[in-house]
Design a protein around this motif. Structure first.
Motif, mmCIF file in Angstrom:
data_model
loop_
_atom_site.group_PDB
_atom_site.id
_atom_site.type_symbol
_atom_site.label_atom_id
_atom_site.label_comp_id
_atom_site.label_asym_id
_atom_site.label_seq_id
_atom_site.Cartn_x
_atom_site.Cartn_y
_atom_site.Cartn_z
ATOM 1 N N GLU A 21 14.750 -1.709 -8.809
ATOM 2 C CA GLU A 21 13.507 -1.022 -9.144
ATOM 3 C C GLU A 21 12.341 -1.739 -8.477
ATOM 4 O O GLU A 21 12.356 -2.960 -8.326
ATOM 5 N N ILE A 22 11.356 -0.954 -8.084
ATOM 6 C CA ILE A 22 10.153 -1.492 -7.465
ATOM 7 C C ILE A 22 8.977 -1.177 -8.381
ATOM 8 O O ILE A 22 8.766 -0.022 -8.762
ATOM 9 N N PHE A 23 8.226 -2.220 -8.727
ATOM 10 C CA PHE A 23 7.059 -2.080 -9.593
ATOM 11 C C PHE A 23 5.800 -2.378 -8.789
ATOM 12 O O PHE A 23 5.813 -3.217 -7.889
ATOM 13 N N MET A 24 4.721 -1.703 -9.141
ATOM 14 C CA MET A 24 3.404 -1.980 -8.563
ATOM 15 C C MET A 24 2.359 -1.899 -9.663
ATOM 16 O O MET A 24 2.486 -1.089 -10.587
ATOM 17 N N THR A 25 1.323 -2.716 -9.522
ATOM 18 C CA THR A 25 0.186 -2.598 -10.423
ATOM 19 C C THR A 25 -0.649 -1.405 -9.964
ATOM 20 O O THR A 25 -0.444 -0.877 -8.866
ATOM 21 N N GLN A 26 -1.600 -1.002 -10.778
ATOM 22 C CA GLN A 26 -2.495 0.102 -10.404
ATOM 23 C C GLN A 26 -3.221 -0.217 -9.102
ATOM 24 O O GLN A 26 -3.374 0.648 -8.232
ATOM 25 N N ALA A 27 -3.673 -1.468 -8.960
ATOM 26 C CA ALA A 27 -4.403 -1.868 -7.755
ATOM 27 C C ALA A 27 -3.499 -1.803 -6.522
ATOM 28 O O ALA A 27 -3.915 -1.327 -5.458
ATOM 29 N N GLN A 28 -2.273 -2.305 -6.637
ATOM 30 C CA GLN A 28 -1.340 -2.255 -5.506
ATOM 31 C C GLN A 28 -1.019 -0.812 -5.135
ATOM 32 O O GLN A 28 -0.898 -0.479 -3.959
ATOM 33 N N TRP A 29 -0.887 0.041 -6.120
ATOM 34 C CA TRP A 29 -0.567 1.441 -5.876
ATOM 35 C C TRP A 29 -1.704 2.135 -5.120
ATOM 36 O O TRP A 29 -1.475 2.909 -4.204
ATOM 37 N N SER A 30 -2.945 1.849 -5.512
ATOM 38 C CA SER A 30 -4.074 2.496 -4.854
ATOM 39 C C SER A 30 -4.259 2.013 -3.417
ATOM 40 O O SER A 30 -4.786 2.744 -2.582
ATOM 41 N N VAL A 44 8.800 -11.428 -5.881
ATOM 42 C CA VAL A 44 7.378 -11.118 -5.918
ATOM 43 C C VAL A 44 6.866 -11.047 -4.481
ATOM 44 O O VAL A 44 6.950 -12.011 -3.726
ATOM 45 N N GLY A 45 6.351 -9.884 -4.109
ATOM 46 C CA GLY A 45 5.760 -9.703 -2.790
ATOM 47 C C GLY A 45 4.262 -9.497 -2.931
ATOM 48 O O GLY A 45 3.716 -9.468 -4.029
ATOM 49 N N LYS A 46 3.593 -9.358 -1.805
ATOM 50 C CA LYS A 46 2.142 -9.145 -1.839
ATOM 51 C C LYS A 46 1.813 -7.737 -2.314
ATOM 52 O O LYS A 46 0.763 -7.489 -2.888
ATOM 53 N N LYS A 47 2.723 -6.799 -2.063
ATOM 54 C CA LYS A 47 2.441 -5.405 -2.389
ATOM 55 C C LYS A 47 3.259 -4.848 -3.536
ATOM 56 O O LYS A 47 2.997 -3.744 -4.003
ATOM 57 N N GLU A 48 4.296 -5.580 -3.979
ATOM 58 C CA GLU A 48 5.146 -5.045 -5.039
ATOM 59 C C GLU A 48 5.964 -6.139 -5.693
ATOM 60 O O GLU A 48 6.015 -7.268 -5.224
ATOM 61 N N TYR A 49 6.635 -5.751 -6.784
ATOM 62 C CA TYR A 49 7.572 -6.605 -7.506
ATOM 63 C C TYR A 49 8.917 -5.890 -7.436
ATOM 64 O O TYR A 49 9.026 -4.742 -7.864
ATOM 65 N N ILE A 50 9.928 -6.563 -6.891
ATOM 66 C CA ILE A 50 11.245 -5.946 -6.723
ATOM 67 C C ILE A 50 12.203 -6.564 -7.729
ATOM 68 O O ILE A 50 12.415 -7.779 -7.735
ATOM 69 N N ILE A 102 8.790 4.378 -7.047
ATOM 70 C CA ILE A 102 7.986 3.216 -7.422
ATOM 71 C C ILE A 102 7.484 3.429 -8.847
ATOM 72 O O ILE A 102 6.976 4.499 -9.191
ATOM 73 N N ILE A 103 7.613 2.391 -9.660
ATOM 74 C CA ILE A 103 7.145 2.449 -11.037
ATOM 75 C C ILE A 103 5.785 1.757 -11.081
ATOM 76 O O ILE A 103 5.666 0.579 -10.770
ATOM 77 N N VAL A 104 4.765 2.519 -11.438
ATOM 78 C CA VAL A 104 3.411 1.972 -11.539
ATOM 79 C C VAL A 104 3.223 1.443 -12.962
ATOM 80 O O VAL A 104 3.438 2.158 -13.940
ATOM 81 N N LEU A 105 2.835 0.180 -13.053
ATOM 82 C CA LEU A 105 2.696 -0.484 -14.345
ATOM 83 C C LEU A 105 1.430 -0.023 -15.061
ATOM 84 O O LEU A 105 0.361 0.044 -14.457
#
Length: 181
Positions: free
Chosen positions: A85-94, A49-55, A104-107
Motif C-alpha cells: 500500500e502507498i500512503f500520502m499526506t494531504q500535502a503530498q497528494w496535492s 519512507v520516501g519524500k513523496k510517499e510512505y510505502i 494511493i491512500i490519502v491520510l
C-alpha cells in the motif's frame, strides 16, 4: 500498530521493520456479521519512507471462520496475504503531478494505522462463495420438498435433454431429415 508521519521521518535512510501479532477478531465481527471467528493475525513487514510517499509492504497470516454459503456450516479459511500500500499526506497528494497506476491512500490525519489496513485486506480476501470440503466435492447437494440444488453440469445436461425430447420440436426435426434425403 500506529505510526505518526513525524515519527517516521527518522526512517528516511532505512526502512522500518516490524513484526506483530494482532487480535482484530471483535472488530472484524462488528464490520462483517458473517464472520464467526478470526485467529490472531501475524504481521511482518517494512515501511519505507520516501519524500513523496510512505510505502507499506507486509505479509499477514491468519485463519478466518465463516459460514458455508450453501449449508451455513462453519468453514476455516487460512489466509496468507502479501499486501503493498502507498500512503500520502494531504500535502503530498496535492503536490503530485504524475499519473500513477497504483492506488494511493490519502491520510486523513498524520497517522498510518496498520490495524485498519490489516482489517480491510482480510475483509477483501474473503470470497463470496465459501464451501466445506464435502460441498466442494459436490456429492451431497442440499434438497428439500419440491426443490433440489444441482451442479451447473447437471443443469446443462438436463436442459439439452429437455430440448431434444420436446415433442413440439420432434416434427420439426423430421422436416429437416426429409429435406436432407
Amino acid at each position: 500498530m500506529k505510526w505518526s508521519t513525524i515519527e517516521l521521518r527518522r526512517y528516511q535512510d532505512e526502512p522500518l521493520n516490524f513484526s506483530d501479532t494482532m487480535d482484530v477478531g471483535e472488530s472484524l465481527k462488528q464490520r462483517d456479521s458473517e464472520i464467526l471467528a478470526v485467529a490472531p493475525v501475524k504481521v511482518t513487514g517494512i515501511l519505507s519512507v520516501g519524500k513523496k510517499e510512505y510505502i507499506l509492504h507486509y505479509r499477514l497470516t491468519t485463519t478466518v471462520t465463516v459460514p458455508s454459503s450453501r449449508s451455513l456450516e462453519p468453514v476455516d479459511m487460512s489466509l496468507d496475504l502479501s499486501v503493498d500500500e502507498i500512503f500520502m499526506t494531504q500535502a503530498q497528494w496535492s503536490e503530485q503531478v504524475d499519473d500513477r497506476e497504483e492506488e494511493i491512500i490519502v491520510l486523513d490525519s498524520d497517522i498510518i494505522d496498520l490495524t485498519d489496513s490489516v482489517e480491510d485486506n482480510i475483509l477483501l480476501a474473503i470470497p463470496l462463495q465459501v464451501l466445506t470440503d464435502e460441498e466442494k466435492d459436490g456429492k451431497n447437494l442440499p434438497k428439500g420438498n419440491d426443490w433440489q440444488v444441482v451442479s451447473e453440469e447437471e443443469y446443462l445436461a438436463k436442459k439439452v435433454q429437455a430440448e431434444t425430447n420436446d415433442p413440439r420440436l420432434a416434427k420439426l426435426s423430421e422436416l429437416f431429415n426429409e429435406r436432407d434425403n
